[in-house]
Design an enzyme around this catalytic site. Structure first.
Site, PDB file in Angstrom:
ATOM      1  N   LYS A 125      92.707 -14.071  37.819  1.00  0.00           N
ATOM      2  CA  LYS A 125      92.538 -13.246  36.627  1.00  0.00           C
ATOM      3  C   LYS A 125      93.423 -12.007  36.733  1.00  0.00           C
ATOM      4  O   LYS A 125      93.249 -11.183  37.630  1.00  0.00           O
ATOM      5  CB  LYS A 125      91.078 -12.799  36.463  1.00  0.00           C
ATOM      6  CG  LYS A 125      90.846 -12.221  35.069  1.00  0.00           C
ATOM      7  CD  LYS A 125      89.532 -11.490  34.946  1.00  0.00           C
ATOM      8  CE  LYS A 125      89.633 -10.037  35.315  1.00  0.00           C
ATOM      9  NZ  LYS A 125      90.572  -9.260  34.498  1.00  0.00           N
ATOM     10  N   GLU A 131      92.195  -4.669  48.606  1.00  0.00           N
ATOM     11  CA  GLU A 131      93.223  -3.618  48.675  1.00  0.00           C
ATOM     12  C   GLU A 131      92.867  -2.616  47.595  1.00  0.00           C
ATOM     13  O   GLU A 131      92.960  -2.936  46.404  1.00  0.00           O
ATOM     14  CB  GLU A 131      94.600  -4.197  48.422  1.00  0.00           C
ATOM     15  CG  GLU A 131      95.079  -5.103  49.542  1.00  0.00           C
ATOM     16  CD  GLU A 131      96.516  -5.525  49.324  1.00  0.00           C
ATOM     17  OE1 GLU A 131      97.331  -5.266  50.205  1.00  0.00           O
ATOM     18  OE2 GLU A 131      96.802  -6.099  48.269  1.00  0.00           O
ATOM     19  N   CYS A 189      99.754   2.499  44.159  1.00  0.00           N
ATOM     20  CA  CYS A 189      98.766   2.898  45.158  1.00  0.00           C
ATOM     21  C   CYS A 189      99.412   3.644  46.325  1.00  0.00           C
ATOM     22  O   CYS A 189      98.729   4.315  47.084  1.00  0.00           O
ATOM     23  CB  CYS A 189      98.013   1.679  45.658  1.00  0.00           C
ATOM     24  SG  CYS A 189      99.097   0.444  46.353  1.00  0.00           S
ATOM     25  N   GLU A 200      91.300   9.987  43.290  1.00  0.00           N
ATOM     26  CA  GLU A 200      92.538   9.315  42.889  1.00  0.00           C
ATOM     27  C   GLU A 200      92.794   9.538  41.393  1.00  0.00           C
ATOM     28  O   GLU A 200      91.937   9.239  40.559  1.00  0.00           O
ATOM     29  CB  GLU A 200      92.430   7.813  43.167  1.00  0.00           C
ATOM     30  CG  GLU A 200      93.735   7.077  42.914  1.00  0.00           C
ATOM     31  CD  GLU A 200      93.619   5.585  43.141  1.00  0.00           C
ATOM     32  OE1 GLU A 200      92.588   5.001  42.773  1.00  0.00           O
ATOM     33  OE2 GLU A 200      94.574   4.997  43.682  1.00  0.00           O
TER      34      GLU A 200
END
Ligand code: NAD
Length: 435
Positions: A173, A248, A282, A384
């Site tokens: 997906k 991750e 990231c 973040e």
């Protein structure tokens, strides 16, 4: 209008429930396609197709699997223009970046694992003279792959390629925000001769289609890249089912700059590592720690360079940055800039939305933003942001820099290492991993 479809058992099919949602071109702020709003029924079909394909695919000789995957790599390369256009339209990132990075890397992902399987050697370990232990790597069946929006085809294929190379069959997906190149990958796989059911692509929302993949008892492993909170949700479901899990997740990466660095090289790298892909990577260095004796020189030169970065039409080759991926994400990023001001930060440049005009008048652009004057442990420096926002923080000693750099909730404990780029002439610890 483009209608994206699921790709199940080698065919494009509508979602079982017949529901679709709208997908936006972020640089124009307008809808350009519809995406299947898939649910557990679509995932069930995909898992069944993958299960049915598994016995033959796992027994297909590695030479043949490799040949098909090399063909997929070749077709990605041959269709780079079309794929790069689609990626840029879907994500808002500059077209030149899609051509230079995203699509070539997707091709490399297939190429790398297609050749790796030809050369795999197993390991053995002798225990005194009484036993030999050996390791086999064998396909396990159906694997779920769930990927984010920031590097759409790049990360989608980074999960799929090793799984099918090893002989597994996949239910994948892509992010609901960037489904277009994944949609095109289905046709490429069919054209390359990948047997039906080896790769199945289900589109839709994470809480529905993604959650159904994670919870499916036949999905023996889940490979996930995305946010830390989503990773925790997935782990909560998958762990009691003893699924193999690869996570991750998010990061808040420090970039540490010492006074004895190669200044020009450091400056080039820092501008790119802060703002490439609109800061939506990231690995972007979002907290810049600078040795105090270099701080003012760095600040002046860095802000000057950042002010000159072109933000605008992703189709324009001079645009270093395009649009952020969604209105919601843009609002989140602008919200963090407001928070930084509330916390006492000073915005040195950027700090606002950009309106490039023309067909991008309603696009979701944010100026590259540099902020100083914040403590390392405030929310702006702890959470973040995942956009074009960096903070500058001076330090006096290496020890202090490392303490602040590591003083975040991200790191190995979240299956994500704190990547530190130390820019220094005398010592060169490039990638410092948290123990
Ligand atoms: P996200 O977690 O919101 O979504 C990622 C994927 O998970 C999407 O496909 C989404 O539909 C799906 N999903 C959402 N909820 C789910 C659920 N409950 N069950 C199953 N699937 C679900 O992340 P995002 O906003 O798409 O991506 C940005 C994040 O990804 C950032 O935190 C960034 O740091 C991270 N990221 C990490 C790496 C890395 O290598 N560590 C690389 C790229 C991006």
């Amino acid at each position: 209008m483009l209608s994206i479809q699921n790709y199940i058992n080698g065919k494009y099919v509508a979602p079982v429930g017949g529901q679709y949602f709208e997908n936006y071109n972020p640089a124009r702020g307008s809808v350009y396609s519809t995406v299947p709003d898939s649910d557990e029924h679509d995932v069930e079909l995909a898992v069944k197709a993958a299960e049915a394909a598994f016995p033959a695919w796992s027994k297909t000789p590695v030479e043949k699997r490799s040949e098909i995957m090399l063909k997929i790599a070749q077709l990605i390369a041959e269709n780079i223009d079309e794929l790069a256009d689609a990626e840029s339209e879907d994500s808002g990132k500059p077209l030149w970046l899609c051509r230079q990075l995203d699509i070539p890397r997707a091709k490399e992902n297939f190429h790398f694992f297609a050749t790796a399987i030809l050369h795999y050697a197993t390991q053995t370990h002798a225990t005194d003279d009484v036993a030999i232990n050996y390791t086999l790597r064998q396909p396990i069946g159906v694997v779920g792959c769930i990927s984010p929006w920031n590097l759409p085809l790049y990360l989608f294929t980074w999960k799929i390629a090793p799984a099918i190379a090893a002989g597994n069959c996949v239910v994948a997906k892509p992010s609901e925000l960037t489904p277009y190149t994944a949609h095109k990958l289905g046709q490429i796989c069919s054209d390359a001769g990948l047997p039906a059911g080896v790769l199945n692509i289900v589109h839709g929302y994470g809480y529905k289609a993604g959650a159904a993949i994670t919870a499916h008892p036949k999905a023996k492993a889940i490979s996930f890249t995305g946010g830390t909170k989503t990773g925790a949700d997935i782990a909560r479901v998958a762990a009691p089912m003893f699924k193999k899990l690869s996570l991750e997740l998010g990061g808040k990466n420090p970039n540490i700059i010492f006074a004895d660095c190669d200044f020009e090289r450091m400056l080039d790298t820092t501008v790119r590592s802060s703002f490439l892909n609109q800061g939506e990577i990231c690995l972007c260095g979002s907290r810049i720690f600078v040795e105090r004796s270099l701080y003012d020189k760095f600040k002046t030169a860095f802000v000057e360079r950042v002010k000159n970065l072109v933000v605008g039409d992703p189709l324009n080759k001079d645009s270093f940055m395009g649009a952020l991926v969604s209105r919601q994400h843009m609002e989140k990023v602008l919200g963090y800039i407001d928070l930084a001001k509330e916390e006492g930060g000073t915005v040195l440049c950027g700090g606002e939305r950009v309106y490039p005009g023309g067909h991008n008048a309603d696009g979701w652009f944010v100026a590259p933003t540099v902020i100083e004057g914040l403590p390392y442990d405030c929310r702006t420096n702890q959470e973040e942001i995942f956009g074009p926002v960096v903070t500058l923080i001076p330090f006096d000693t290496e020890e202090e820099a490392l303490t602040m750099a590591n003083g975040v909730g991200y790191g190995l404990e979240h299956h994500r290492y704190g990547l530190i780029t130390c820019t220094r002439r005398t010592v060169l610890p490039i990638n410092w991993r948290r123990a």
